[in-house]
Design a protein around this motif. Sequence first.
Motif, PDB file in Angstrom:
ATOM      1  N   LYS A 189       0.807  -1.223   0.000  1.00 37.51           N
ATOM      2  CA  LYS A 189       0.000   0.000   0.000  1.00 37.51           C
ATOM      3  C   LYS A 189       0.840   1.273   0.000  1.00 37.51           C
ATOM      4  O   LYS A 189       0.309   2.368  -0.124  1.00 37.51           O
ATOM      5  CB  LYS A 189      -0.921   0.011   1.224  1.00 37.51           C
ATOM      6  N   SER A 190       2.143   1.140   0.141  1.00 39.84           N
ATOM      7  CA  SER A 190       3.013   2.307   0.244  1.00 39.84           C
ATOM      8  C   SER A 190       2.971   3.181  -1.005  1.00 39.84           C
ATOM      9  O   SER A 190       2.959   2.683  -2.135  1.00 39.84           O
ATOM     10  CB  SER A 190       4.457   1.860   0.485  1.00 39.84           C
ATOM     11  N   GLU A 191       2.970   4.488  -0.789  1.00 38.73           N
ATOM     12  CA  GLU A 191       3.003   5.448  -1.893  1.00 38.73           C
ATOM     13  C   GLU A 191       4.441   5.740  -2.333  1.00 38.73           C
ATOM     14  O   GLU A 191       4.666   6.285  -3.402  1.00 38.73           O
ATOM     15  CB  GLU A 191       2.317   6.757  -1.467  1.00 38.73           C
ATOM     16  N   ASN A 192       5.387   5.407  -1.489  1.00 35.88           N
ATOM     17  CA  ASN A 192       6.802   5.631  -1.818  1.00 35.88           C
ATOM     18  C   ASN A 192       7.612   4.436  -1.333  1.00 35.88           C
ATOM     19  O   ASN A 192       8.249   4.470  -0.278  1.00 35.88           O
ATOM     20  CB  ASN A 192       7.310   6.932  -1.177  1.00 35.88           C
ATOM     21  N   LYS A 193       7.560   3.377  -2.113  1.00 32.86           N
ATOM     22  CA  LYS A 193       8.192   2.121  -1.709  1.00 32.86           C
ATOM     23  C   LYS A 193       9.708   2.250  -1.596  1.00 32.86           C
ATOM     24  O   LYS A 193      10.332   1.652  -0.712  1.00 32.86           O
ATOM     25  CB  LYS A 193       7.823   1.010  -2.707  1.00 32.86           C
ATOM     26  N   GLU A 194      10.322   3.035  -2.470  1.00 38.42           N
ATOM     27  CA  GLU A 194      11.784   3.177  -2.454  1.00 38.42           C
ATOM     28  C   GLU A 194      12.248   3.843  -1.166  1.00 38.42           C
ATOM     29  O   GLU A 194      13.209   3.395  -0.523  1.00 38.42           O
ATOM     30  CB  GLU A 194      12.247   3.988  -3.662  1.00 38.42           C
ATOM     31  N   GLU A 195      11.567   4.910  -0.780  1.00 38.60           N
ATOM     32  CA  GLU A 195      11.923   5.604   0.461  1.00 38.60           C
ATOM     33  C   GLU A 195      11.699   4.700   1.666  1.00 38.60           C
ATOM     34  O   GLU A 195      12.539   4.648   2.575  1.00 38.60           O
ATOM     35  CB  GLU A 195      11.084   6.873   0.595  1.00 38.60           C
ATOM     36  N   ASP A 196      10.582   3.992   1.666  1.00 38.84           N
ATOM     37  CA  ASP A 196      10.298   3.079   2.779  1.00 38.84           C
ATOM     38  C   ASP A 196      11.339   1.948   2.851  1.00 38.84           C
ATOM     39  O   ASP A 196      11.705   1.498   3.941  1.00 38.84           O
ATOM     40  CB  ASP A 196       8.904   2.473   2.629  1.00 38.84           C
ATOM     41  N   PHE A 197      11.810   1.518   1.705  1.00 40.44           N
ATOM     42  CA  PHE A 197      12.822   0.462   1.700  1.00 40.44           C
ATOM     43  C   PHE A 197      14.136   0.966   2.291  1.00 40.44           C
ATOM     44  O   PHE A 197      14.804   0.241   3.035  1.00 40.44           O
ATOM     45  CB  PHE A 197      13.056  -0.040   0.270  1.00 40.44           C
ATOM     46  N   GLN A 198      14.509   2.193   1.966  1.00 41.85           N
ATOM     47  CA  GLN A 198      15.740   2.758   2.521  1.00 41.85           C
ATOM     48  C   GLN A 198      15.650   2.905   4.033  1.00 41.85           C
ATOM     49  O   GLN A 198      16.624   2.642   4.752  1.00 41.85           O
ATOM     50  CB  GLN A 198      16.040   4.107   1.865  1.00 41.85           C
ATOM     51  N   HIS A 199      14.468   3.303   4.521  1.00 42.48           N
ATOM     52  CA  HIS A 199      14.267   3.399   5.974  1.00 42.48           C
ATOM     53  C   HIS A 199      14.379   2.015   6.613  1.00 42.48           C
ATOM     54  O   HIS A 199      14.984   1.853   7.674  1.00 42.48           O
ATOM     55  CB  HIS A 199      12.893   3.997   6.270  1.00 42.48           C
ATOM     56  N   LEU A 200      13.776   1.027   5.962  1.00 44.57           N
ATOM     57  CA  LEU A 200      13.830  -0.347   6.466  1.00 44.57           C
ATOM     58  C   LEU A 200      15.261  -0.854   6.490  1.00 44.57           C
ATOM     59  O   LEU A 200      15.703  -1.467   7.468  1.00 44.57           O
ATOM     60  CB  LEU A 200      12.967  -1.255   5.595  1.00 44.57           C
ATOM     61  N   LEU A 201      16.002  -0.579   5.431  1.00 44.17           N
ATOM     62  CA  LEU A 201      17.385  -1.018   5.339  1.00 44.17           C
ATOM     63  C   LEU A 201      18.229  -0.406   6.444  1.00 44.17           C
ATOM     64  O   LEU A 201      19.042  -1.098   7.088  1.00 44.17           O
ATOM     65  CB  LEU A 201      17.948  -0.627   3.959  1.00 44.17           C
ATOM     66  N   TRP A 202      18.010   0.887   6.703  1.00 37.36           N
ATOM     67  CA  TRP A 202      18.752   1.561   7.770  1.00 37.36           C
ATOM     68  C   TRP A 202      18.390   0.989   9.132  1.00 37.36           C
ATOM     69  O   TRP A 202      19.259   0.681   9.947  1.00 37.36           O
ATOM     70  CB  TRP A 202      18.438   3.058   7.741  1.00 37.36           C
ATOM     71  N   PHE A 203      17.088   0.788   9.363  1.00 37.35           N
ATOM     72  CA  PHE A 203      16.618   0.313  10.663  1.00 37.35           C
ATOM     73  C   PHE A 203      17.114  -1.110  10.956  1.00 37.35           C
ATOM     74  O   PHE A 203      17.646  -1.388  12.031  1.00 37.35           O
ATOM     75  CB  PHE A 203      15.101   0.360  10.736  1.00 37.35           C
ATOM     76  N   LEU A 204      16.943  -1.998   9.989  1.00 37.94           N
ATOM     77  CA  LEU A 204      17.361  -3.389  10.216  1.00 37.94           C
ATOM     78  C   LEU A 204      18.876  -3.518  10.278  1.00 37.94           C
ATOM     79  O   LEU A 204      19.417  -4.319  11.054  1.00 37.94           O
ATOM     80  CB  LEU A 204      16.805  -4.290   9.106  1.00 37.94           C
ATOM     81  N   GLY A 205      19.560  -2.747   9.430  1.00 37.45           N
ATOM     82  CA  GLY A 205      21.016  -2.778   9.463  1.00 37.45           C
ATOM     83  C   GLY A 205      21.564  -2.299  10.787  1.00 37.45           C
ATOM     84  O   GLY A 205      22.558  -2.832  11.316  1.00 37.45           O
ATOM     85  N   LYS A 206      20.900  -1.313  11.359  1.00 34.34           N
ATOM     86  CA  LYS A 206      21.317  -0.763  12.645  1.00 34.34           C
ATOM     87  C   LYS A 206      21.093  -1.755  13.773  1.00 34.34           C
ATOM     88  O   LYS A 206      21.853  -1.771  14.762  1.00 34.34           O
ATOM     89  CB  LYS A 206      20.535   0.514  12.903  1.00 34.34           C
ATOM     90  N   ASN A 207      20.056  -2.589  13.626  1.00 38.42           N
ATOM     91  CA  ASN A 207      19.677  -3.481  14.716  1.00 38.42           C
ATOM     92  C   ASN A 207      20.047  -4.949  14.468  1.00 38.42           C
ATOM     93  O   ASN A 207      19.555  -5.858  15.135  1.00 38.42           O
ATOM     94  CB  ASN A 207      18.163  -3.394  14.959  1.00 38.42           C
ATOM     95  N   THR A 208      20.891  -5.191  13.456  1.00 45.22           N
ATOM     96  CA  THR A 208      21.322  -6.556  13.191  1.00 45.22           C
ATOM     97  C   THR A 208      22.719  -6.813  13.739  1.00 45.22           C
ATOM     98  O   THR A 208      23.593  -5.968  13.564  1.00 45.22           O
ATOM     99  CB  THR A 208      21.321  -6.811  11.650  1.00 45.22           C
TER     100      THR A 208
END
Length: 208
Positions: A189-208
């Motif tokens: 449902k995201s209107e900006n999948k690319e931006e959301d993916f970058q946020h996800l990548l940062w968040f998971l990378g930070k917490n892995t």
Amino acid sequence: MSTNYPIMLRLKGKKIVAVGGGKVAERKVKGLLGTGALVSVVSPELTSELTRLVGNGDIIWKQKSFSPEDIQEAFLIFVATSDEGVNQFVRSVAKDHQLVMIADDPEGSDFHVPAQVQRGRLSITVSTGGSSPILAGKIREQLERQFDEKYSEYLEFLFSKRQWILKEVKDSSLKKKLLTAIVSEEFLKSENKEEDFQHLLWFLGKNT
């Protein structure tokens, strides 16, 4: 009772022959458009839609009655004339390695074409094993409403991100988390999948 084996075929460059030029043959031929198959139709006459496809160069028309040489190099053969004798004759002269579908004889066919929902890279097929094409069509209509056009864009996003993740992410745990996370209602449902993916990548990378 033996069951059918579902399979998705790559038909690019393959020779496909449809014997018959009526509405049934038209439906089968239209289903082949976009596959890259080399489609020929053998029939003295064609529907207006098949005639249009010939004019566009999408298919080849052999304006004649069927003869065995018409299917000599065919990979798949669709038989859909109004003459049962002709249909069975085509079946009888086909080689063992050629797959034949006879519109009026599902039990005598090597394969049948399921009802299909296509949304870009997403293909959903429905089969009743030849028992009720009408029911298969009704189920397809339900699926068309459930899986609407937004899935086309979503599948392109999933394809590109999966390729990137597999190539660029070395940590196996992070890789699995990313691949799982992007297959979610939020990303659909995201209107900006690319931006959301970058946020996800940062968040998971930070917490892995």
